[in-house]
Design an enzyme around this catalytic site. Structure first.
Site, mmCIF file in Angstrom:
data_model
loop_
_atom_site.group_PDB
_atom_site.id
_atom_site.type_symbol
_atom_site.label_atom_id
_atom_site.label_comp_id
_atom_site.label_asym_id
_atom_site.label_seq_id
_atom_site.Cartn_x
_atom_site.Cartn_y
_atom_site.Cartn_z
ATOM 1 N N SER A 1 54.067 37.293 43.814
ATOM 2 C CA SER A 1 54.018 37.902 45.142
ATOM 3 C C SER A 1 53.181 37.123 46.154
ATOM 4 C CB SER A 1 53.498 39.331 45.029
ATOM 5 O OG SER A 1 54.511 40.107 44.453
ATOM 6 N N TRP B 1 67.214 42.851 38.808
ATOM 7 C CA TRP B 1 65.889 43.472 38.811
ATOM 8 C C TRP B 1 65.142 43.048 40.069
ATOM 9 C CZ3 TRP B 1 62.186 46.297 36.016
ATOM 10 C CH2 TRP B 1 60.853 46.100 36.442
ATOM 11 N N GLU C 1 45.879 44.432 42.495
ATOM 12 C CA GLU C 1 46.998 43.551 42.836
ATOM 13 C C GLU C 1 47.406 43.774 44.290
ATOM 14 O OE1 GLU C 1 49.430 43.098 38.706
ATOM 15 O OE2 GLU C 1 49.858 44.953 39.751
ATOM 16 N N ASP D 1 48.578 37.133 44.520
ATOM 17 C CA ASP D 1 49.133 37.960 45.605
ATOM 18 C C ASP D 1 48.451 37.732 46.959
ATOM 19 O OD1 ASP D 1 50.530 38.893 43.414
ATOM 20 O OD2 ASP D 1 49.405 40.760 43.229
ATOM 21 N N GLN E 1 60.268 40.239 44.852
ATOM 22 C CA GLN E 1 60.234 39.752 43.479
ATOM 23 C C GLN E 1 61.600 40.016 42.844
ATOM 24 O OE1 GLN E 1 57.085 38.451 41.439
ATOM 25 N NE2 GLN E 1 57.512 37.658 43.475
ATOM 26 N N ASN F 1 61.085 43.812 41.988
ATOM 27 C CA ASN F 1 59.865 44.599 42.146
ATOM 28 C C ASN F 1 59.255 44.323 43.512
ATOM 29 O OD1 ASN F 1 59.268 42.361 40.011
ATOM 30 N ND2 ASN F 1 57.195 42.828 40.631
ATOM 31 N N ASP F 2 57.985 43.955 43.605
ATOM 32 C CA ASP F 2 57.266 43.956 44.883
ATOM 33 C C ASP F 2 58.040 43.398 46.089
ATOM 34 O OD1 ASP F 2 55.565 44.167 42.746
ATOM 35 O OD2 ASP F 2 54.220 42.561 43.364
HETATM 36 C C1 FRU Z 1 52.619 43.666 41.105
HETATM 37 C C2 FRU Z 1 52.713 42.330 40.389
HETATM 38 C C3 FRU Z 1 51.963 41.270 41.161
HETATM 39 C C4 FRU Z 1 52.668 40.012 40.739
HETATM 40 C C5 FRU Z 1 54.089 40.467 40.610
HETATM 41 C C6 FRU Z 1 54.864 39.756 39.542
HETATM 42 O O1 FRU Z 1 53.644 44.538 40.837
HETATM 43 O O2 FRU Z 1 52.230 42.457 39.072
HETATM 44 O O3 FRU Z 1 50.574 41.258 40.914
HETATM 45 O O4 FRU Z 1 52.503 38.982 41.680
HETATM 46 O O5 FRU Z 1 54.050 41.842 40.324
HETATM 47 O O6 FRU Z 1 56.219 40.116 39.566
#
Ligand code: FRU
Length: 536
Positions: free
Chosen positions: A102, A42, A223, A171, A61, A44-45
């Site tokens: 993040s 997985w 965010e 963040d 992430q 993300n950011d």
């Molecule tokens: C945005 C977020 C950030 C956080 C991260 C956690 O997508 O929610 O605010 O730092 O993902 O994975």
């Protein structure tokens, strides 16, 4: 068990496994070729993208243990051309119940932190990461440093560097603010719909400065903010001045549902951000459903275009995404600038006078390797353009296509791609439509019949964006298509829609289309179109 029976057992198990494998249907190939992903995990950011010693570094992430969100850590990848990425070992790991959320990275060349080298010595190449530590109790800002280009990291012994005891405070994006000779951090207070600015001389001690917000879109949490200066150009591409862009991602309430990225244009003096047009409404960086947590590269040469990259996904359905295997990927990196409207200084009523312009950087890197298949500089009817497309080599599943479209008096005109049919006149079961709706004055991407759509009710959608120049006759499109995505840069980069799709591997038809016009009225026309097949 005797040796023989053990051997027999293993042989049977192997035969059985091979048969089970042979019966599996071929998995659809959605692994992107032009976009960063990290199967089988997985992601993300994007976090702390930075250019250092001739290489682009991307952190992100990552769940090192699975294909769903959790155990957040910073993954790490490097690239020489922003196209081919090499995944490296995990950079920063969750530790003692504190996850690595993040953040950003900077090069601490002058050893301002004192962490990179003995006092008084410079430290070219030293990376400092500034990230949110997330625990059950609170979110705090922390730093870590690396003297081997991001391979190994040491968390600062004096962490956290900012602790307000808040549950939602995250963040941090840090950059060097040359005008005030100081590090500046912009960080989100998500539930207050605010960002706060901090200043520091050494990345360890931070003084609170100004705040910005609430403003614009506030339906979701704020965010992943970013703050940078961009050149403003007029319509002929001539440089005018610099303005600052504050980008704030919002977890819900985006223009077509779910999470999205809004931006504000103004001036920043090192402590405060002043909005140019406080009453101009919300400005979305990307109108598609799949653009979130954008963040820009640090440490590029001062005369280099500012580049940013985002997670191509939406919190509405990210956890349910069909596996690639793995879940999550990034957008193509984009070069940013601001553009004045043609009638500057008079703004179009209700609109921000300066448009954020995005161009896929992929085209710069990739087009050195791939030559345009064919171009057509003169205006052509839809039929002529399609005949030309059919004559050329099929672009395949992964390509970039650029053209200028004059919709004429058609109610709707545009491009249909990843179609299950190669016949322009045939209705296709599967297709993604990119077009102009002249009656509503909108650019749209329709993925309601784009392939596999049934895995989330939020996924099938016709995403729309108001045209900034509805009065204009023609619109320039630059469309990047990968195994499982479409990024549309319309109005010459002013109106962008990014969208995931999950088509069948065999759906490779692409054609122009228009809704019928009555005899005597102007049909849609296409000009200056180029196709770049980019697949393996
Ligand atoms: C945005 C977020 C950030 C956080 C991260 C956690 O997508 O929610 O605010 O730092 O993902 O994975």
């Amino acid at each position: 068990m005797t040796r023989l029976s053990r051997i027999l057992l293993i042989a049977f198990a192997l035969i059985f496994a091979a048969q089970a494998n042979a019966q599996q249907p071929a998995a659809p190939d959605w692994q992107p070729q032009l976009h960063f992903s990290a199967p089988p995990n997985w992601i993300n950011d994007p976090n702390g993208p930075i250019f250092l010693n001739g290489q682009y570094h991307l952190f992100f992430q990552l769940n090192p243990f699975g294909d769903q969100w959790g155990h957040m850590s910073w993954g790490h990848a490097v690239s020489a051309d922003l196209l081919q990425w090499k995944v490296l070992p995990v950079a920063l790991r969750e530790e003692n119940g504190v996850a690595i959320f993040s953040g950003s990275t900077v090069e601490d060349r002058d050893n301002t932190s004192g962490l990179c080298a003995p006092a008084g010595q410079k430290s070219p190449g030293c990376m400092v990461a500034i990230y949110t530590g997330n625990s059950q109790e609170k979110q705090t800002q922390n730093i870590a440093y690396s003297t081997d280009a991001g391979t190994t990291w040491t968390k600062f012994a004096g962490n956290p560097v900012i602790d307000l005891g808040l549950k939602a405070f995250r963040d941090p994006k840090v950059f060097w603010h040359a005008a005030s000779s100081s590090w500046v951090m912009v960080v989100a207070l998500p539930n207050d719909h605010k960002v706060r600015f901090y200043r520091s001389a050494n990345l360890r001690q931070w003084q609170a400065a100004g705040e910005f917000g609430p403003s614009g879109a506030v339906a979701g949490e704020w965010e992943c903010p970013d703050l940078f200066e961009l050149p403003v150009r007029d319509y002929n591409g001539n440089y005018q001045e610099n303005r600052w862009v504050l980008s704030v991602n919002v977890s819900a309430g985006g223009p077509n549902g779910g999470s999205a990225d809004q931006y504000f244009v103004g001036m920043f003096d090192g402590s405060r951000f002043n909005l140019d047009h406080p009453d101009s409404g919300t400005h979305w960086a990307d109108w598609g459903k799949d653009f979130y947590a954008s963040t820009s590269f640090s440490n590029l040469a001062p005369d280099h275009d500012r580049l940013w990259i985002a997670w191509m996904d939406n919190w509405q359905y990210a956890a349910k995404l069909p596996s690639l295997p793995g879940r999550g990927e990034m957008t193509v990196p984009r070069a940013l600038s601001l553009r004045q409207p043609p009638t500057h200084p008079a703004p179009t009523p209700g609109q921000e006078p300066l448009a954020l312009v995005q161009k896929p950087v992929l085209s710069v890197a990739a087009h050195q390797k791939y030559r345009a298949m064919f171009g057509a500089p003169q205006y052509q009817t839809i039929e002529e353009a399609n005949a030309r497309l059919a004559k050329g080599k099929a672009p395949g599943r992964v390509f970039e296509l650029r053209f200028e479209l004059d919709p004429g008096e058609a109610a709707e005109a545009g491009l249909r791609l990843r179609r299950s049919s190669n016949e322009p006149n045939e209705r296709a079961l599967e297709e993604t439509i990119v077009g102009i709706d002249t009656e509503k004055g909108q650019i749209f991407v329709d993925r309601t019949r784009s392939g596999k759509t049934d895995w989330s009710p939020e996924f099938p959608a016709r995403m729309t964006a108001p045209m900034r120049h509805s009065q204009a006759q023609t619109t320039r499109f630059d469309i990047v298509v990968d195994e499982n995505s479409v990024e549309v840069f319309a109005e010459d980069g002013e109106t962008v829609l990014s969208s995931l799709i999950f088509p069948s591997a065999g759906s490779t038809g692409v054609d122009f289309y228009m809704t019928p016009v009555p005899p005597g009225s102007e049909p849609a026309r296409v000009r200056d179109f180029e196709v770049f097949p980019l697949g393996k």
